[in-house]
Design a protein around this motif. Structure first.
Motif, PDB file in Angstrom:
ATOM      1  N   THR A  80       0.788  -1.323  -0.103  1.00  0.00           N
ATOM      2  CA  THR A  80      -0.169  -0.070  -0.087  1.00  0.00           C
ATOM      3  C   THR A  80       0.796   1.125   0.049  1.00  0.00           C
ATOM      4  O   THR A  80       0.669   2.197  -0.704  1.00  0.00           O
ATOM      5  CB  THR A  80      -0.934   0.055   1.101  1.00  0.00           C
ATOM      6  OG1 THR A  80      -1.831  -1.101   1.247  1.00  0.00           O
ATOM      7  CG2 THR A  80      -1.843   1.175   1.319  1.00  0.00           C
ATOM      8  N   LYS A  81       1.834   1.118   0.699  1.00  0.00           N
ATOM      9  CA  LYS A  81       2.822   2.300   0.794  1.00  0.00           C
ATOM     10  C   LYS A  81       3.437   2.711  -0.500  1.00  0.00           C
ATOM     11  O   LYS A  81       3.739   3.802  -0.734  1.00  0.00           O
ATOM     12  CB  LYS A  81       3.829   2.272   2.058  1.00  0.00           C
ATOM     13  CG  LYS A  81       4.809   3.284   2.269  1.00  0.00           C
ATOM     14  CD  LYS A  81       5.814   2.993   3.509  1.00  0.00           C
ATOM     15  CE  LYS A  81       6.595   4.163   3.679  1.00  0.00           C
ATOM     16  NZ  LYS A  81       7.729   4.597   2.505  1.00  0.00           N
ATOM     17  N   SER A  82       3.877   1.443  -1.101  1.00  0.00           N
ATOM     18  CA  SER A  82       4.489   1.732  -2.216  1.00  0.00           C
ATOM     19  C   SER A  82       3.932   2.256  -3.599  1.00  0.00           C
ATOM     20  O   SER A  82       4.039   3.045  -4.000  1.00  0.00           O
ATOM     21  CB  SER A  82       5.002   0.164  -2.887  1.00  0.00           C
ATOM     22  OG  SER A  82       5.582   0.557  -4.026  1.00  0.00           O
ATOM     23  N   LEU A  83       2.409   2.118  -3.554  1.00  0.00           N
ATOM     24  CA  LEU A  83       1.445   2.427  -4.556  1.00  0.00           C
ATOM     25  C   LEU A  83       1.241   3.808  -4.311  1.00  0.00           C
ATOM     26  O   LEU A  83       0.875   4.524  -5.143  1.00  0.00           O
ATOM     27  CB  LEU A  83       0.223   1.455  -4.641  1.00  0.00           C
ATOM     28  CG  LEU A  83       0.592  -0.108  -5.148  1.00  0.00           C
ATOM     29  CD1 LEU A  83      -0.819  -0.808  -5.221  1.00  0.00           C
ATOM     30  CD2 LEU A  83       1.336   0.101  -6.494  1.00  0.00           C
ATOM     31  N   SER A  84       0.980   4.132  -3.010  1.00  0.00           N
ATOM     32  CA  SER A  84       0.666   5.266  -2.437  1.00  0.00           C
ATOM     33  C   SER A  84       1.600   6.414  -2.909  1.00  0.00           C
ATOM     34  O   SER A  84       1.290   7.576  -2.963  1.00  0.00           O
ATOM     35  CB  SER A  84       0.194   5.565  -1.095  1.00  0.00           C
ATOM     36  OG  SER A  84      -0.702   4.526  -0.578  1.00  0.00           O
ATOM     37  N   GLU A  85       2.832   6.274  -3.153  1.00  0.00           N
ATOM     38  CA  GLU A  85       3.620   7.218  -3.355  1.00  0.00           C
ATOM     39  C   GLU A  85       3.428   7.620  -5.020  1.00  0.00           C
ATOM     40  O   GLU A  85       4.167   8.812  -5.420  1.00  0.00           O
ATOM     41  CB  GLU A  85       4.940   6.484  -3.433  1.00  0.00           C
ATOM     42  CG  GLU A  85       5.622   6.148  -2.052  1.00  0.00           C
ATOM     43  CD  GLU A  85       6.892   5.474  -1.785  1.00  0.00           C
ATOM     44  OE1 GLU A  85       7.416   4.981  -2.974  1.00  0.00           O
ATOM     45  OE2 GLU A  85       7.500   5.346  -0.706  1.00  0.00           O
TER      46      GLU A  85
END
Length: 246
Positions: A80-85
Motif C-alpha cells: 500500500t505504501k509503495s503504490l501510494s507514492e
C-alpha cells in the motif's frame, strides 16, 4: 469446570485443524497471486480516460513482483505504501480476495484544471498541487490555466482554485463553459464558451464578481447581444464591450 475445559479443548482442536488446512493449502500453492482487480474512487470523467488506463498499467507493472507469491506472505502495508507514492494518488486500499486475487481500489487526487507552460500541460489538484505533465487529450476535459508555474506558486493558486471551485454546473458561466483562466497586470480573467467572452474578475471578491458577470451575460443573452469583454473589476459596476456587428 470440566465442561468448560472440554469445550475449550474441542474449540482449540478445530482451530488447529483450520490453521493446518490453511497451511496445507498454502504449501500446495492454492493462494498464489494470479489476478489483480482495479477500481477507481473517482468521477466517471476520470475513470474513462486514457490517463486512468495508463495509471492502471503503471500500477500493474509495479505489482508484477508479487505475481506467483502467496497472498498470505504479501506485506500489505508495504504494498500500500509503495503504490501510494504515485503522484496522482491520494489513497490506495488493498484487499485480499482468496484464493488468488487482490482487489485494489485507488483514489486519485481530484484534478480541477491543467496548467499550461512551455507547451506542456500539468494537472492541477483542488489542493493546488501541480502534478507531472501529460498529453492533455489523455485526461478529462478541464479548463486551462495559462500562467507560469512561478506565478502559480507565488499566490495565484488559491485565487484561481477559488474561482474554479465556485463554478456552478449549469448557467451561462459554468464549469463546462469555462475554457481558460489567465492573469495580467489588471488581475485574473477567464474566457468562456461559446462566444469566447473575456470576463475580468480582478484580484478581490472574485466569486462575487463572477456572479455579477453571470447576470450581465443573461441580460445580453436575452437581447441577442454578445459581450466581447465583460469587466467586473470594479466595486459597483460592470463595463461591457460588445462584439461589433458584421
Amino acid at each position: 469446570m470440566r465442561a468448560y475445559l472440554k469445550g475449550a479443548l474441542i474449540g482449540s482442536f478445530f482451530i488447529f485443524l483450520g490453521l493446518s488446512g490453511i497451511y496445507w493449502a498454502d504449501q500446495k500453492g492454492y493462494f498464489l497471486l494470479q489476478d489483480l482487480e482495479f477500481q477507481a474512487q473517482s468521477s466517471k470523467d476520470f475513470s474513462e480516460t486514457l490517463a486512468y488506463q495508463s495509471l492502471q498499467i503503471h500500477l500493474e507493472k509495479q505489482l508484477e513482483i508479487y505475481k506467483g507469491k502467496s497472498l498470505l506472505s504479501i506485506n500489505m502495508k508495504a504494498m500500500t505504501k509503495s503504490l501510494s507514492e504515485h503522484a496522482w494518488l491520494d489513497n490506495v486500499y488493498i484487499k485480499r480476495s482468496f484464493p488468488g486475487r487482490l482487489q485494489i481500489t485507488v483514489k486519485p487526487k481530484r484534478w480541477v484544471a491543467y496548467l499550461r507552460e512551455s507547451q506542456k500541460y500539468y494537472p492541477i489538484t483542488n489542493a493546488g498541487d501541480i502534478l507531472p505533465s501529460l498529453d492533455v487529450l489523455d485526461g478529462p476535459d478541464l479548463p486551462i490555466v495559462s500562467v507560469s508555474i512561478k506565478d502559480w506558486k507565488s499566490g495565484l493558486n488559491k485565487k484561481i482554485i477559488e474561482i474554479i471551485e465556485a463554478m456552478p454546473d449549469t448557467g451561462l458561466i459554468n464549469i463546462k463553459t469555462l475554457q481558460e483562466v489567465k492573469s495580467d497586470k489588471e488581475g485574473i480573467y477567464i474566457v468562456v464558451a461559446p462566444s469566447n467572452a473575456m470576463i475580468r474578475l480582478g484580484n478581490e471578491e472574485m466569486v462575487l464578481r463572477l456572479a455579477r458577470s453571470e447576470k450581465v451575460l443573461e441580460y445580453l443573452h436575452q437581447r441577442n447581444l454578445q459581450g466581447r469583454v465583460i469587466n467586473s473589476n470594479f466595486a459597483q459596476k460592470v463595463v461591457v464591450k460588445l462584439h461589433k456587428p458584421r
